[in-house]
Write an enzyme that holds these catalytic residues in place. Structure first.
Site, PDB file in Angstrom:
ATOM      1  N   LYS A 143       0.853  -1.190   0.000  1.00 39.99           N
ATOM      2  CA  LYS A 143       0.000   0.000   0.000  1.00 39.99           C
ATOM      3  C   LYS A 143       0.884   1.233   0.000  1.00 39.99           C
ATOM      4  O   LYS A 143       1.896   1.273   0.696  1.00 39.99           O
ATOM      5  CB  LYS A 143      -0.913   0.005   1.224  1.00 39.99           C
ATOM      6  CG  LYS A 143      -1.776   1.276   1.327  1.00 39.99           C
ATOM      7  CD  LYS A 143      -2.935   1.125   2.288  1.00 39.99           C
ATOM      8  CE  LYS A 143      -2.613   1.330   3.734  1.00 39.99           C
ATOM      9  NZ  LYS A 143      -2.069   2.674   4.060  1.00 39.99           N
TER      10      LYS A 143
ATOM     11  N   GLU B 131       0.653   5.770  -0.249  1.00 39.36           N
ATOM     12  CA  GLU B 131      -0.233   6.923  -0.084  1.00 39.36           C
ATOM     13  C   GLU B 131      -0.108   7.905  -1.248  1.00 39.36           C
ATOM     14  O   GLU B 131       1.007   8.196  -1.703  1.00 39.36           O
ATOM     15  CB  GLU B 131       0.106   7.651   1.231  1.00 39.36           C
ATOM     16  CG  GLU B 131      -0.158   6.790   2.453  1.00 39.36           C
ATOM     17  CD  GLU B 131       0.080   7.521   3.771  1.00 39.36           C
ATOM     18  OE1 GLU B 131       0.322   8.754   3.770  1.00 39.36           O
ATOM     19  OE2 GLU B 131       0.013   6.847   4.819  1.00 39.36           O
TER      20      GLU B 131
ATOM     21  N   GLU C 254      -9.391   7.344   3.577  1.00 34.13           N
ATOM     22  CA  GLU C 254      -9.285   7.675   5.007  1.00 34.13           C
ATOM     23  C   GLU C 254      -9.827   9.073   5.275  1.00 34.13           C
ATOM     24  O   GLU C 254      -9.403  10.050   4.646  1.00 34.13           O
ATOM     25  CB  GLU C 254      -7.808   7.581   5.447  1.00 34.13           C
ATOM     26  CG  GLU C 254      -7.624   7.947   6.920  1.00 34.13           C
ATOM     27  CD  GLU C 254      -6.284   7.524   7.510  1.00 34.13           C
ATOM     28  OE1 GLU C 254      -5.470   6.894   6.796  1.00 34.13           O
ATOM     29  OE2 GLU C 254      -6.058   7.815   8.695  1.00 34.13           O
TER      30      GLU C 254
HETATM   31  O1  KIV Z   1      -1.072   2.505   8.799  1.00 35.51           O
HETATM   32  C1  KIV Z   1      -2.265   2.217   8.920  1.00 35.51           C
HETATM   33  O2  KIV Z   1      -2.708   1.621   9.909  1.00 35.51           O
HETATM   34  C2  KIV Z   1      -3.169   2.594   7.841  1.00 35.51           C
HETATM   35  C3  KIV Z   1      -4.635   2.543   8.114  1.00 35.51           C
HETATM   36  C4  KIV Z   1      -5.002   3.632   9.029  1.00 35.51           C
HETATM   37  C5  KIV Z   1      -5.440   2.544   6.880  1.00 35.51           C
HETATM   38  O3  KIV Z   1      -2.732   2.970   6.785  1.00 35.51           O
END
Ligand code: KIV
Length: 269
Positions: free
Chosen positions: A120, A122, A187
């Site tokens: 993931k 951002e 988010e």
């Molecule tokens: O780092 C994390 O826990 C996240 C979530 C808040 C989606 O990216």
């Protein structure tokens, strides 16, 4: 293959896509170690996110910025080893994906040493996403409040309340899907905006503070178990309040997500 083996098969991106098509909500929680990984997996949680929130809830920092790729590999490996069924997504930490080449090197570590099935990242890093996907790396996007950009954003604030910013988030979501991402975390955005994005995209959206119309939900595990220090965010809920064990609290969360009872309006913007 026996039914039993089928039931224990590890979920794939195809299973998550099929859940969206079937209208089945996806349950997701953060996890950072083997014990919680096994417990969450037993309770039926679909996706385990090794979030860089570990910088705050495990390491005690006041942001995610100090977290390194080796921290993420260590925690991702602990989680991935202990789960049987849940799909494993691991965060690329701050400043680890500034160029496609840097992103590839670090994503490869998360997958090879950390056991991640997906990484993931951002923001609308379209070139980076396309490059990773071309190399066979499944990607989860993340829009709305971007904790790694907290210093640029000036704090942890709801994003997309103004029309122009909302339009930008919709456009970025579409570009992220077109670049080949398979999941998108939203988010802290208004529920209506998250609903519109979830409807427009064919990939599943996973909301945190983004309303009930996302295709799935995620919370920081320690927030929903009420063991985080400080004030619990509005979008979270103390699932320990009505449970006699941690596993029961997690099962309640899983059921509440699946039945679209969580999040309620009081947890949304
Ligand atoms: O780092 C994390 O826990 C996240 C979530 C808040 C989606 O990216």
């Amino acid at each position: 293959m026996s039914l039993y083996a089928d039931a224990l098969k590890t979920l794939t991106i195809s299973d998550l896509a099929a859940m969206k098509r079937a209208g089945e909500k996806i349950s997701c929680l953060t996890a950072y170690d083997a014990s919680f990984s096994a417990l969450l997996d037993r309770a039926g949680i679909d996706v385990l996110l090794i979030g860089d929130s570990l910088g705050m809830v495990i390491q005690g920092h006041d942001s995610t910025l100090p977290v390194t790729v080796s921290d993420m590999v260590y925690h991702s490996r602990s989680v991935a080893t202990a789960r049987k069924r849940a799909f494993v997504v691991t965060d690329l930490p701050f400043a680890s994906y500034a160029t496609p080449e840097q992103a590839l090197l670090n994503a490869a570590s998360l997958m090879q040493a950390g056991g991640a099935q997906m990484v993931k990242l951002e923001g609308a890093k379209i070139e980076v996403i396309r490059f990773l996907v071309d190399q066979g790396i499944p990607v989860c996007g993340h829009l709305g409040l971007l904790p790694q950009s907290v210093n640029r954003l000036g704090g942890y604030k709801v994003q997309g309340r103004e029309a122009q910013q909302a339009r930008q988030i919709v456009a970025d979501a579409e570009k992220i899907e077109q670049a080949g991402a398979s999941l998108l975390v939203l988010e802290c955005v208004p529920s209506g905006l998250a609903a519109e994005i979830s409807q427009r995209l064919s990939i599943p959206t996973i909301g945190i503070g983004a309303g009930v119309d996302c295709d799935g939900q995620v919370l920081v595990l320690y927030d929903m178990l009420n063991i985080s220090t400080g004030k619990r965010p509005r979008f979270s809920k103390d699932f320990m309040a009505d449970a006699s064990s941690i596993e029961e609290a997690v099962r309640h969360y899983h059921q509440a997500v699946k039945s679209a009872q969580f999040p309620a309006a009081e947890h949304s913007y």
